[in-house]
Enzyme design. Structure first.
Site, PDB file in Angstrom:
ATOM      1  N   HIS A  97       0.856  -1.197   0.000  1.00 16.96           N
ATOM      2  CA  HIS A  97       0.000   0.000   0.000  1.00 16.96           C
ATOM      3  C   HIS A  97       0.886   1.240   0.000  1.00 16.96           C
ATOM      4  CE1 HIS A  97      -2.818   3.057   1.309  1.00 16.96           C
ATOM      5  NE2 HIS A  97      -3.776   2.240   0.888  1.00 16.96           N
ATOM      6  N   GLU A 169      -3.660   2.332  -7.382  1.00 14.07           N
ATOM      7  CA  GLU A 169      -4.083   3.410  -6.495  1.00 14.07           C
ATOM      8  C   GLU A 169      -3.149   4.607  -6.673  1.00 14.07           C
ATOM      9  OE1 GLU A 169      -6.404   1.713  -2.933  1.00 14.07           O
ATOM     10  OE2 GLU A 169      -4.297   1.692  -2.402  1.00 14.07           O
TER      11      GLU A 169
HETATM   12  C1  PEP Z   1      -6.652   3.409   0.148  1.00 14.85           C
HETATM   13  O1  PEP Z   1      -5.962   3.887   1.010  1.00 14.85           O
HETATM   14  O2  PEP Z   1      -6.436   2.249  -0.263  1.00 14.85           O
HETATM   15  C2  PEP Z   1      -7.713   4.230  -0.398  1.00 14.85           C
HETATM   16  C3  PEP Z   1      -8.076   3.985  -1.603  1.00 14.85           C
HETATM   17  O3  PEP Z   1      -8.211   5.198   0.427  1.00 14.85           O
HETATM   18  P1  PEP Z   1      -9.408   6.217   0.086  1.00 14.85           P
HETATM   19  O4  PEP Z   1     -10.525   5.414  -0.532  1.00 14.85           O
HETATM   20  O5  PEP Z   1      -9.785   6.804   1.383  1.00 14.85           O
HETATM   21  O6  PEP Z   1      -8.869   7.206  -0.895  1.00 14.85           O
END
Ligand code: PEP
Length: 259
Positions: A97, A169
């Site tokens: 992450h 992400e």
């Molecule tokens: C995450 O940290 O994996 C994430 C996507 O957080 P958020 O949905 O709060 O942006």
């Protein structure tokens, strides 16, 4: 196009204590009994895993851990073994992450060791990748994501890759002040997300052949009830990894129901 079951994950980070996790898990179980077309997992903190495991055991919701050790056991103070996660009933483990990469200093090499260790003990890694705002503005988006894929998946063969989920992400879209200390945090547009999901799928096909098309790709970064439908209707987006909105049962259920 291979049709894939949509997979939605909730990453509770270090946001909920044990009591709050129990409450949220109970609410989700009672709201999500009738799911057929969706796979769901939740990732509570380590200390809440045993309680949440018991609550969700006869429900469609699966258990994920937020991290784990690259070792299986030994004198590694503070570390969590994949064996224990398996014993608790975890099916998935989030690895790499951005908060762990960019705030806690995890390298691609370390993440690669964890990916191997998770697979060795029957856990499915959710491997997170994504570029920062400055990497995007300097035109390095594909280069950065390709490097994270290449290094985090080093020596993963085509049988192993079938048990991995990739979560794209973009760091700038994650609702995290640790990652994005100033300015507005915005989700990727469906077009930006689609472009990167197509790129990741092509990368996987070039590394693993047609199996690459069967690897689930989740999008993460400020997914909310308002934008989930548009993002999840894109064919190369097979699900979402949800942070903030997964802490609120109404929002999380709405995201799931938007599919
Ligand atoms: C995450 O940290 O994996 C994430 C996507 O957080 P958020 O949905 O709060 O942006």
């Amino acid at each position: 196009m291979i049709s894939m079951q949509t997979i939605i994950g909730g990453n509770w980070k270090m946001q909920l204590g044990i009591k709050e996790s129990i409450q949220l898990a109970k609410t989700l179980v009672s709201s999500l009994q009738d799911l057929e077309r969706v796979k769901i997992y939740v990732a509570p903190s380590f200390v809440a895993l045993p309680e949440v495991a018991t609550i969700i055991q006869n429900s469609p919701i699966k258990l994920a851990a937020q991290n784990m050790s690259e070792y299986e056991s030994g004198a590694y103070t503070g570390e969590i073994s994949p064996l224990w996660l398996k014993e608790l009933g975890c099916e998935y483990v989030i690895l790499g992450h951005s908060e762990r990469r960019r705030i806690l200093g995890e390298s691609n090499e370390l993440i690669n060791k964890k990916v191997h260790n998770a697979l060795k003990y029957g856990l499915k890694p959710i491997l997170c990748i994504g570029e920062s705002a400055s990497e995007r503005s300097s035109g390095k988006v594909k280069e950065v994501n390709a490097r994270q894929l290449e290094k985090s998946l080093k020596d993963i063969d085509s049988d192993q890759i079938k048990n991995i989920i990739i979560a794209y992400e973009p760091v700038w879209a994650i609702n995290s002040r640790g990652l994005n200390p100033t300015g507005e945090i915005v989700p990727a547009t469906p077009k930006q997300a689609e472009e990167m999901h197509n790129f990741i799928q092509q990368w996987l096909v070039s590394a693993y052949g047609n199996i690459g098309k069967e690897i689930p790709l989740q999008y993460g970064g400020s997914v909310k009830p308002e934008n989930a439908k548009d993002l999840l209707s894109i064919s190369s987006i097979h699900g979402a990894l949800v942070g903030g909105a997964s802490l609120n049962s109404t929002d999380f259920v709405q995201i799931i129901r938007s599919i």
